[in-house]
Design a protein around this motif. Sequence first.
Motif, PDB file in Angstrom:
ATOM      1  N   GLU A   1      83.603  58.473 -27.290  1.00 33.12           N
ATOM      2  CA  GLU A   1      84.136  58.659 -29.047  1.00 33.12           C
ATOM      3  C   GLU A   1      83.331  59.691 -29.948  1.00 33.12           C
ATOM      4  O   GLU A   1      84.314  59.828 -31.026  1.00 33.12           O
ATOM      5  N   ARG A   2      81.487  59.760 -29.724  1.00 30.84           N
ATOM      6  CA  ARG A   2      81.250  60.612 -30.464  1.00 30.84           C
ATOM      7  C   ARG A   2      81.674  62.103 -30.220  1.00 30.84           C
ATOM      8  O   ARG A   2      81.921  62.919 -31.033  1.00 30.84           O
ATOM      9  N   LEU A   3      82.314  62.219 -28.986  1.00 32.69           N
ATOM     10  CA  LEU A   3      82.330  63.534 -28.898  1.00 32.69           C
ATOM     11  C   LEU A   3      83.862  64.193 -29.095  1.00 32.69           C
ATOM     12  O   LEU A   3      84.230  65.112 -29.727  1.00 32.69           O
TER      13      LEU A   3
ATOM     14  N   ALA B   1      84.225  66.435 -31.812  1.00 31.65           N
ATOM     15  CA  ALA B   1      85.566  67.760 -31.955  1.00 31.65           C
ATOM     16  C   ALA B   1      86.817  67.545 -32.988  1.00 31.65           C
ATOM     17  O   ALA B   1      86.689  69.220 -33.390  1.00 31.65           O
ATOM     18  N   LYS B   2      87.216  66.884 -33.137  1.00 32.73           N
ATOM     19  CA  LYS B   2      88.058  66.595 -34.426  1.00 32.73           C
ATOM     20  C   LYS B   2      87.687  66.649 -36.114  1.00 32.73           C
ATOM     21  O   LYS B   2      88.053  68.029 -36.509  1.00 32.73           O
TER      22      LYS B   2
ATOM     23  N   GLY C   1      91.806  69.083 -25.622  1.00 36.02           N
ATOM     24  CA  GLY C   1      92.558  69.395 -24.566  1.00 36.02           C
ATOM     25  C   GLY C   1      92.905  69.034 -23.153  1.00 36.02           C
ATOM     26  O   GLY C   1      93.471  68.967 -22.298  1.00 36.02           O
ATOM     27  N   LEU C   2      91.403  67.773 -22.849  1.00 33.45           N
ATOM     28  CA  LEU C   2      91.573  66.695 -22.438  1.00 33.45           C
ATOM     29  C   LEU C   2      91.743  65.378 -22.669  1.00 33.45           C
ATOM     30  O   LEU C   2      91.271  65.018 -23.954  1.00 33.45           O
TER      31      LEU C   2
ATOM     32  N   THR D   1      83.206  73.875 -25.436  1.00 32.72           N
ATOM     33  CA  THR D   1      82.659  74.675 -26.885  1.00 32.72           C
ATOM     34  C   THR D   1      84.253  75.078 -27.013  1.00 32.72           C
ATOM     35  O   THR D   1      85.568  75.241 -26.174  1.00 32.72           O
ATOM     36  N   ARG D   2      84.611  75.949 -28.000  1.00 35.92           N
ATOM     37  CA  ARG D   2      85.574  76.029 -28.586  1.00 35.92           C
ATOM     38  C   ARG D   2      86.401  76.838 -27.117  1.00 35.92           C
ATOM     39  O   ARG D   2      87.910  77.346 -27.526  1.00 35.92           O
ATOM     40  N   GLY D   3      85.925  78.160 -26.552  1.00 33.99           N
ATOM     41  CA  GLY D   3      86.898  78.396 -25.413  1.00 33.99           C
ATOM     42  C   GLY D   3      86.497  80.255 -25.531  1.00 33.99           C
ATOM     43  O   GLY D   3      85.727  80.569 -26.761  1.00 33.99           O
ATOM     44  N   LEU D   4      87.516  80.837 -25.197  1.00 35.76           N
ATOM     45  CA  LEU D   4      86.584  81.909 -25.313  1.00 35.76           C
ATOM     46  C   LEU D   4      87.452  82.981 -26.634  1.00 35.76           C
ATOM     47  O   LEU D   4      88.377  82.709 -27.191  1.00 35.76           O
TER      48      LEU D   4
END
Length: 305
Positions: free
Chosen positions: A68-70, A74-75, A82-83, A112-115
Motif C-alpha cells: 500500500e505504501r509503495l 508511486a502514485k 506496471g503491475l 524506478t521510473r525506468g529507462l
Amino acid sequence: MTGTSKGTHEYVDDPRNADILISVNGELFPREKAVVSVFDSGFILGDGVWEGLRVHHGRIVFLDRHLERLYEGAKAIDMDIGLTPEALEKRLYATLQANQMHDGVHIRLMVTRGLKRTPYQDPRVNIGPATIVIIPEFKNPKPEAATRGMSLFTVHVRRGYPDVQDQKLNSHSKLNCITACIQAAKAGADEALMLDPHGFVATCNSTHFFIVRKGEVWTSTGEYCIPGITRGVVIELCREAGIPVFEKRFSLTDVYGAQEAFVTGTFAGIAPVSSVDGRILTKGRGPVVERLQNLYLARIEREST
C-alpha cells in the motif's frame, strides 16, 4: 569511511548470499549479473520508490501495508509500476521460491521510473516501463542489537518541509539521510537523530525514534518522516496493551530526560537506544522496550501463521 554497517543494520554474514538469484523485471540473474542500465531513472536521478521486507516462516510480514505504501508513493510521483499489487506479490514469492528461502530473509524491493533516452530529469524523455528489482538476502540482525543499546547523535541535517522534498515519500533520493548518517558516524555514533524544520525531534536517518517518559511512549507527529510500517505496528501494540502512546512534538530536552528510548525498523524490529548526544538514558535495554519487543515478536508470529 570504511567498515560495516552499524546500529540496527549490523547483520550476520551468510555465505549463501553469494549464490542468490535477483529478479530484474521478472527475470532471474545471479548476483554478479544482476544489473540495470546507466540510463535507468534510478541510477541517473534516484527517481523511484522502494520497500524493505522481512520474511518469517515463509511469509512476507505486513506485506499488504508495504505494498500500500509503495503504490501510494508511486502514485504521488506519477509513476506507473506496471503491475497490479497481486502480480507484484506473486513475483516476490516466486523469487523467494527460486532461492529456496523460507526464513531469516530480508528483501529490498525497488521500483524506478525506468529507462531514459537521454540523461535528463523530465519524465517525458522516459522510454518503456518501470524497472522492478527484487533483491532477497539471507540476512539477520546481530543478536546484540536487541539488547546492547544504540548511541545516537543529533545532526545538523534536518528533515525538510514537504514543499522541498516530502519526507513521507520512501524515495530512492536519500542524500539527506546519507549526509546525516555520515555526520553521526564521524561523531562516533551508531545512527543520526534528525530534527524537523522547527527544531523538534523527527526521526533517525534510517529508523523511527521513540522515547519513554513516566510510563508513556512518545514519537514524533510523523509529519517529517515516512509512514513507517514497524512504527505503526508499535503504536498499535501500545494501544492494545494499555500503554499510553502519543504522536506529538517534543524537543531534545525531553529526549535527554527520558527514562528509555528505542528505534523501530523493518530489519531489526525494535532496538533500544542507550545514549543520545552523550547523555546516558539506560544501560542497554529498559523494561518498556523489552515488553514491546516481546509483544512485537508475538505479533510477527501471528502474522506468519
